[in-house]
Design an enzyme around this catalytic site. Structure first.
Site, PDB file in Angstrom:
ATOM      1  N   TYR A 184       0.679  -1.095  -0.030  1.00  0.00           N
ATOM      2  CA  TYR A 184      -0.066   0.180   0.029  1.00  0.00           C
ATOM      3  C   TYR A 184       1.017   1.378   0.097  1.00  0.00           C
ATOM      4  O   TYR A 184       0.578   2.192  -0.729  1.00  0.00           O
ATOM      5  CB  TYR A 184      -0.812  -0.136   1.154  1.00  0.00           C
ATOM      6  N   SER A 220      -4.198  13.642   6.289  1.00  0.00           N
ATOM      7  CA  SER A 220      -4.972  13.063   5.372  1.00  0.00           C
ATOM      8  C   SER A 220      -6.448  12.904   5.976  1.00  0.00           C
ATOM      9  O   SER A 220      -6.602  12.861   7.206  1.00  0.00           O
ATOM     10  CB  SER A 220      -4.605  11.864   4.859  1.00  0.00           C
ATOM     11  N   GLN A 248      -5.585  17.919   4.644  1.00  0.00           N
ATOM     12  CA  GLN A 248      -5.955  17.677   3.534  1.00  0.00           C
ATOM     13  C   GLN A 248      -7.525  17.230   3.521  1.00  0.00           C
ATOM     14  O   GLN A 248      -7.829  16.585   4.197  1.00  0.00           O
ATOM     15  CB  GLN A 248      -5.024  16.374   3.049  1.00  0.00           C
ATOM     16  N   TYR A 262     -10.584  15.774   1.346  1.00  0.00           N
ATOM     17  CA  TYR A 262     -11.360  15.140   0.364  1.00  0.00           C
ATOM     18  C   TYR A 262     -12.938  15.108   0.717  1.00  0.00           C
ATOM     19  O   TYR A 262     -13.329  15.459   1.638  1.00  0.00           O
ATOM     20  CB  TYR A 262     -11.165  13.661   0.388  1.00  0.00           C
ATOM     21  N   THR A 316      -6.932  18.364  -2.582  1.00  0.00           N
ATOM     22  CA  THR A 316      -6.556  17.283  -3.578  1.00  0.00           C
ATOM     23  C   THR A 316      -7.505  17.097  -4.640  1.00  0.00           C
ATOM     24  O   THR A 316      -8.812  16.738  -4.386  1.00  0.00           O
ATOM     25  CB  THR A 316      -6.221  16.021  -3.005  1.00  0.00           C
ATOM     26  N   LYS A 358      -3.696  20.577  -4.502  1.00  0.00           N
ATOM     27  CA  LYS A 358      -2.669  19.755  -4.903  1.00  0.00           C
ATOM     28  C   LYS A 358      -2.931  18.579  -5.780  1.00  0.00           C
ATOM     29  O   LYS A 358      -4.215  18.212  -5.873  1.00  0.00           O
ATOM     30  CB  LYS A 358      -2.509  18.787  -3.568  1.00  0.00           C
ATOM     31  N   HIS A 404       0.172  12.485  -7.460  1.00  0.00           N
ATOM     32  CA  HIS A 404      -0.078  11.454  -6.407  1.00  0.00           C
ATOM     33  C   HIS A 404       0.723  10.554  -6.059  1.00  0.00           C
ATOM     34  O   HIS A 404       0.410   9.222  -6.042  1.00  0.00           O
ATOM     35  CB  HIS A 404      -1.436  10.928  -6.604  1.00  0.00           C
ATOM     36  N   ARG A 423       0.322   7.236  -7.968  1.00  0.00           N
ATOM     37  CA  ARG A 423      -0.662   6.190  -7.663  1.00  0.00           C
ATOM     38  C   ARG A 423      -2.129   6.480  -8.349  1.00  0.00           C
ATOM     39  O   ARG A 423      -3.073   5.804  -7.999  1.00  0.00           O
ATOM     40  CB  ARG A 423      -0.949   6.487  -6.108  1.00  0.00           C
TER      41      ARG A 423
END
Length: 396
Positions: A34, A116, A137, A139, A165, A263, A287, A290
């Site tokens: 991961y 995150s 960050q 999402y 992001t 980002k 990223h 990824r």
């Protein structure tokens, strides 16, 4: 000094690759991959690192530099060196209270830590552990109301910048995760888990630490109204339902009155769009290889992004940083600072907070040594004259 702390001291660990090898020995394959893996053929993952080899250094010799000034200012925050811990999700799988351990190491080193959204520790606890500057960050997992709740909590907890992001409309096709049964292991169902469970059982110390830390975590900062923290599960579907668009920047700006960092910038066009949207900084990022495989390495994209935005916005870079000389090359090409993800995640996986501190220490020492060998007394004096860059990196 405990056993894990001793395990990452010199001469056992001299560079980031040494931390990577130790993390591989301590972690189950599914967790290590991961951290270590990328999307599809992992070509972008590899070229992010190899791009630094294409840029060569031009030293000024016979120059005495007894002291090197590594201090920098990022979004008005003074830091001890131009290094920021990038957002890395699921750090509690790597080490108990992993996000707190990383933040503590960053705070002690005088650098910024970025948390995150997909973390296992509460953002309030991470801010308290750091004692230094922290960014959050964002999402949009869980929807707008959920995101607004996270923004409000981050502001009250003292986070100084919001990192949005923009490169995850879907999760990248990470084949290692699929082969290792990540989705099955997260399902909690015995039948699907059994074919993949042996990789956990052969790491009994890691497994014991995970269970002592509460077992499979929840996403403590994705609090679904009426339901509570989101359960730890495959986030692919959740990402597809939470695409960030430029229009979202309007309400995000209204909700957050501090600096905003965008980002996931790959192109000059998106860089200019970030400026137009009123962002305070951008991160040239793919990223870590990824997401979309086959895109250009970030270092190669950096010069044209810097040329497109000039001094209207601070430009950061992540992807492929493994040495202090990599940081120098990025700064020479116009980056204000760099973000590192895998470099410190390897340290976290190898030895927890001690491993993160060792990763920062390695890059710090590398940076000083590189500056002295270049004959450059401070980061502020670095410019393109200290590097040779392939001519085709610059658009005509």
């Amino acid at each position: 000094m405990n056993r894990l702390s001793r395990s990452v001291r010199a001469p056992r660990v001299l560079n980031i690759e040494d931390l990577r090898r130790r993390a591989k020995r301590r972690l189950p394959r599914v967790v290590f991959d991961y951290i270590d893996g990328g999307a599809e053929d992992e070509s972008t993952l590899r070229t992010n690192c190899r791009a630094f080899e294409a840029v060569t250094l031009r030293p000024r010799c016979a120059v005495a530099t007894p002291v090197c000034d590594l201090r920098a200012t990022v979004l008005g925050t003074s830091v001890s060196l131009p290094l920021i811990l990038a957002p890395v999700g699921s750090c509690r799988l790597m080490f108990p209270r992993g996000e707190e351990a990383a933040a503590r190491a960053a705070g002690e080193a005088g650098i910024i830590c970025t948390l995150s959204t997909l973390s296992g520790c509460r953002l309030e606890d991470v801010a308290a552990a750091s004692g230094g500057p922290v960014w959050y960050q964002l999402y949009l997992i869980g929807g707008r109301d959920c995101a607004l709740g996270g923004i409000d909590r981050a502001r009250k907890a003292g986070f100084s910048a919001l990192v949005v992001t923009i490169d995850t409309p879907v999760a990248g096709f990470r084949e290692r995760d699929l082969r290792n049964g990540a989705k099955e292991l997260l399902s909690g169902k015995l039948g699907p888990m059994l074919p993949f469970a042996s990789q956990l059982l052969v790491r009994p110390r890691w497994l014991g630490a995970l269970l002592a830390d509460g077992g499979l975590m929840k996403f403590e900062n994705v609090v679904i109204p009426g339901k509570g923290p989101m359960l730890y599960a495959d986030v692919t579907a959740a990402l597809e339902q939470s695409v960030v668009t430029w229009d979202d920047m309007k309400w995000i700006r209204q909700a957050w009155n501090g600096p905003i960092v965008i980002k996931g910038i790959h192109t000059p066009e998106d860089a200019k769009r970030a400026v137009d949207m009123g962002a305070d900084a951008l991160v040239v990022s793919n990223h870590g290889g990824r997401q979309l495989d086959g895109v250009a390495p970030t270092l190669r994209v950096l010069p044209e992004v810097v040329a497109a935005v000039g001094d209207r916005i601070e430009v950061l870079l992540d992807g492929g940083i493994r040495r202090g000389s990599d940081i120098v090359k990025a700064l020479c090409l116009g980056a204000r600072a760099v973000m590192v993800g895998r470099a410190y995640a390897y340290g976290l996986g190898a030895a927890g907070g001690a491993g993160v501190a060792r990763a920062i220490e390695i890059l710090h020492a590398d940076l000083i040594r590189t500056l002295k060998l270049l004959g450059c007394p401070s980061l502020g004096e670095l410019d393109r004259s200290y590097v040779d860059v392939p001519a085709d990196w610059f658009r005509k």
